[in-house]
Design a protein around this motif. Structure first.
Motif, PDB file in Angstrom:
ATOM      1  N   MET A 130       3.037   3.697  -9.462  1.00 34.02           N
ATOM      2  CA  MET A 130       2.238   3.005  -8.459  1.00 34.02           C
ATOM      3  C   MET A 130       1.631   3.985  -7.464  1.00 34.02           C
ATOM      4  SD  MET A 130       4.506  -0.432  -7.753  1.00 34.02           S
ATOM      5  CE  MET A 130       3.431  -1.002  -6.444  1.00 34.02           C
ATOM      6  N   PHE A 131       2.395   5.024  -7.094  1.00 33.62           N
ATOM      7  CA  PHE A 131       1.852   6.057  -6.218  1.00 33.62           C
ATOM      8  C   PHE A 131       0.635   6.714  -6.869  1.00 33.62           C
ATOM      9  CE2 PHE A 131       5.862   6.538  -3.630  1.00 33.62           C
ATOM     10  CZ  PHE A 131       5.241   6.405  -2.392  1.00 33.62           C
ATOM     11  N   VAL A 132       0.760   7.041  -8.156  1.00 31.06           N
ATOM     12  CA  VAL A 132      -0.344   7.684  -8.877  1.00 31.06           C
ATOM     13  C   VAL A 132      -1.549   6.752  -8.947  1.00 31.06           C
ATOM     14  CG1 VAL A 132      -1.090   8.617 -11.094  1.00 31.06           C
ATOM     15  CG2 VAL A 132       1.171   9.201 -10.207  1.00 31.06           C
ATOM     16  N   VAL A 133      -1.302   5.480  -9.229  1.00 29.71           N
ATOM     17  CA  VAL A 133      -2.400   4.502  -9.296  1.00 29.71           C
ATOM     18  C   VAL A 133      -3.113   4.399  -7.951  1.00 29.71           C
ATOM     19  CG1 VAL A 133      -2.926   2.039  -9.536  1.00 29.71           C
ATOM     20  CG2 VAL A 133      -1.441   3.164 -11.190  1.00 29.71           C
ATOM     21  N   LEU A 134      -2.333   4.376  -6.861  1.00 29.98           N
ATOM     22  CA  LEU A 134      -2.935   4.316  -5.530  1.00 29.98           C
ATOM     23  C   LEU A 134      -3.749   5.573  -5.252  1.00 29.98           C
ATOM     24  CD1 LEU A 134       0.028   2.797  -3.488  1.00 29.98           C
ATOM     25  CD2 LEU A 134      -2.178   1.721  -3.890  1.00 29.98           C
ATOM     26  N   GLY A 135      -3.227   6.735  -5.697  1.00 30.31           N
ATOM     27  CA  GLY A 135      -3.967   7.984  -5.514  1.00 30.31           C
ATOM     28  C   GLY A 135      -5.279   7.989  -6.274  1.00 30.31           C
ATOM     29  N   VAL A 136      -5.233   7.540  -7.520  1.00 28.74           N
ATOM     30  CA  VAL A 136      -6.456   7.463  -8.331  1.00 28.74           C
ATOM     31  C   VAL A 136      -7.421   6.443  -7.722  1.00 28.74           C
ATOM     32  CG1 VAL A 136      -7.391   6.835 -10.587  1.00 28.74           C
ATOM     33  CG2 VAL A 136      -5.302   8.204 -10.439  1.00 28.74           C
ATOM     34  N   GLY A 137      -6.866   5.325  -7.232  1.00 24.32           N
ATOM     35  CA  GLY A 137      -7.711   4.319  -6.584  1.00 24.32           C
ATOM     36  C   GLY A 137      -8.402   4.880  -5.348  1.00 24.32           C
ATOM     37  N   GLY A 158       0.839  -1.195   0.000  1.00 22.09           N
ATOM     38  CA  GLY A 158       0.000   0.000   0.000  1.00 22.09           C
ATOM     39  C   GLY A 158       0.869   1.237   0.000  1.00 22.09           C
ATOM     40  N   PRO A 159       0.287   2.408   0.179  1.00 20.99           N
ATOM     41  CA  PRO A 159       1.064   3.655   0.139  1.00 20.99           C
ATOM     42  C   PRO A 159       2.212   3.704   1.138  1.00 20.99           C
ATOM     43  CG  PRO A 159      -1.284   4.121   0.044  1.00 20.99           C
ATOM     44  CD  PRO A 159      -1.156   2.657   0.321  1.00 20.99           C
ATOM     45  N   ALA A 160       1.974   3.237   2.374  1.00 24.19           N
ATOM     46  CA  ALA A 160       3.022   3.303   3.397  1.00 24.19           C
ATOM     47  C   ALA A 160       4.201   2.394   3.050  1.00 24.19           C
ATOM     48  CB  ALA A 160       2.439   2.921   4.760  1.00 24.19           C
ATOM     49  N   VAL A 161       3.897   1.177   2.592  1.00 25.82           N
ATOM     50  CA  VAL A 161       4.955   0.247   2.187  1.00 25.82           C
ATOM     51  C   VAL A 161       5.722   0.799   0.997  1.00 25.82           C
ATOM     52  CG1 VAL A 161       5.380  -2.013   1.144  1.00 25.82           C
ATOM     53  CG2 VAL A 161       3.850  -1.818   3.107  1.00 25.82           C
ATOM     54  N   LEU A 162       5.001   1.334   0.021  1.00 23.10           N
ATOM     55  CA  LEU A 162       5.654   1.879  -1.164  1.00 23.10           C
ATOM     56  C   LEU A 162       6.545   3.060  -0.802  1.00 23.10           C
ATOM     57  CD1 LEU A 162       6.046   1.816  -4.194  1.00 23.10           C
ATOM     58  CD2 LEU A 162       3.977   3.176  -4.450  1.00 23.10           C
ATOM     59  N   LEU A 163       6.094   3.904   0.129  1.00 28.77           N
ATOM     60  CA  LEU A 163       6.909   5.034   0.567  1.00 28.77           C
ATOM     61  C   LEU A 163       8.197   4.553   1.229  1.00 28.77           C
ATOM     62  CD1 LEU A 163       7.145   8.118   0.943  1.00 28.77           C
ATOM     63  CD2 LEU A 163       5.995   7.829   3.152  1.00 28.77           C
ATOM     64  N   ALA A 164       8.082   3.528   2.081  1.00 31.73           N
ATOM     65  CA  ALA A 164       9.267   2.987   2.749  1.00 31.73           C
ATOM     66  C   ALA A 164      10.249   2.405   1.739  1.00 31.73           C
ATOM     67  CB  ALA A 164       8.853   1.921   3.762  1.00 31.73           C
ATOM     68  N   VAL A 165       9.732   1.682   0.746  1.00 29.61           N
ATOM     69  CA  VAL A 165      10.591   1.061  -0.268  1.00 29.61           C
ATOM     70  C   VAL A 165      11.280   2.125  -1.124  1.00 29.61           C
ATOM     71  CG1 VAL A 165      10.556  -0.326  -2.378  1.00 29.61           C
ATOM     72  CG2 VAL A 165       9.319  -1.108  -0.354  1.00 29.61           C
ATOM     73  N   SER A 166      10.527   3.121  -1.572  1.00 27.64           N
ATOM     74  CA  SER A 166      11.123   4.147  -2.433  1.00 27.64           C
ATOM     75  C   SER A 166      12.145   4.977  -1.666  1.00 27.64           C
ATOM     76  CB  SER A 166      10.034   5.046  -3.018  1.00 27.64           C
ATOM     77  OG  SER A 166       9.332   5.728  -2.004  1.00 27.64           O
ATOM     78  N   ASN A 167      11.878   5.285  -0.406  1.00 31.09           N
ATOM     79  CA  ASN A 167      12.847   6.037   0.396  1.00 31.09           C
ATOM     80  C   ASN A 167      14.093   5.201   0.674  1.00 31.09           C
ATOM     81  OD1 ASN A 167      11.423   8.421   0.553  1.00 31.09           O
ATOM     82  ND2 ASN A 167      10.466   7.954   2.517  1.00 31.09           N
ATOM     83  N   ALA A 168      13.916   3.890   0.883  1.00 29.13           N
ATOM     84  CA  ALA A 168      15.068   3.021   1.104  1.00 29.13           C
ATOM     85  C   ALA A 168      15.959   2.983  -0.123  1.00 29.13           C
ATOM     86  CB  ALA A 168      14.601   1.611   1.464  1.00 29.13           C
ATOM     87  N   ALA A 169      15.343   2.956  -1.293  1.00 32.94           N
ATOM     88  CA  ALA A 169      16.114   2.870  -2.533  1.00 32.94           C
ATOM     89  C   ALA A 169      16.827   4.172  -2.860  1.00 32.94           C
ATOM     90  CB  ALA A 169      15.189   2.482  -3.687  1.00 32.94           C
ATOM     91  N   THR A 170      16.207   5.297  -2.551  1.00 31.49           N
ATOM     92  CA  THR A 170      16.780   6.581  -2.957  1.00 31.49           C
ATOM     93  C   THR A 170      17.576   7.272  -1.856  1.00 31.49           C
ATOM     94  OG1 THR A 170      14.689   7.668  -2.379  1.00 31.49           O
ATOM     95  CG2 THR A 170      14.988   7.005  -4.674  1.00 31.49           C
TER      96      THR A 170
END
Length: 213
Positions: free
Chosen positions: A196-203, A21-33
């Motif tokens: 994926m962030f955009v898709v979650l936002g639209v969802g 979900g959004p929280a997991v995706l945020l953690a993953v993207s921040n970990a990568a960058t």
């Protein structure tokens, strides 16, 4: 609360926390960058947001959200706009993840307070999470035990499960650092996670409140 009831709540919390979900995706993207430590700052913000969301549900605002169409719509719009903003920013990021210079630039560009606020906003601007707590917490609460004690136990349990799930996801991304060393792969990751962030936002925009009048 009995041990069996608490164990069931833990199991449900872990399943929910590990669901992408959004929280997991945020953690993953921040970990990568930005690296593992900075990713955990946003995860701490998300855990704080979980406490606020749970408190909101306990105060009865979750029930109000069920019946108030305009409040539900306003919160839904705020959450969707923020997720889409994160997606556009991630899509436009062209830096190579796990590059030493990129780490330094990213660290300066993302203050600790801002990362914490990111996680907090992702947790608190999703009406679905408030409705989730409104429906879930009463199932595990007893009238024979002080409400505040139960609130603390259940909320801190769920927050801990959230942090555990983020640690696992962040560790997975950390272990794939060599794969992300290529700038082309880094850009691919940024665009996929941004989309994926955009898709979650639209969802989230498409989320309907079946209880609201």
């Amino acid at each position: 609360m009995s041990l069996s009831a608490w164990s069931l709540f833990c199991a449900l919390s872990l399943i929910t926390a590990f669901s992408p979900g959004p929280a997991v995706l945020l953690a993953v993207s921040n970990a990568a960058t930005l690296g593992m430590r900075r990713a955990l700052v946003s995860s701490a913000g998300n855990a704080a947001g979980v406490v606020l969301v749970s408190a909101t549900a306990m105060l009865g605002l979750g029930a109000l959200l069920k019946t108030s169409a305009w409040l539900f719509g306003a919160l839904k719009l705020a959450g969707a706009v923020y997720l889409i903003y994160l997606g556009i920013r991630q899509w436009r990021n062209r830096t190579s993840v796990f590059d030493a210079a990129s780490h330094a630039v990213g660290a300066r560009a993302q203050p600790i307070a801002r990362l914490f606020l990111q996680g907090l906003l992702v947790a608190t601007t999703n009406p679905k999470s408030i409705l989730f707590f409104t429906a879930l917490l009463p199932q595990f609460m007893s009238s024979e035990v002080p409400v505040m004690r139960q609130f603390l136990v259940l909320t801190l349990t769920f927050a801990a499960c959230t942090v555990i799930s983020h640690l696992c996801y962040v560790g997975l991304v950390r272990g794939m650092g060599r794969w992300f060393a290529s700038s082309a792969r880094a850009r691919l990751f940024n665009r996929l996670s941004g989309a994926m962030f955009v898709v979650l936002g639209v969802g989230l925009l498409r989320l309907r409140n079946n209880h609201a009048a």
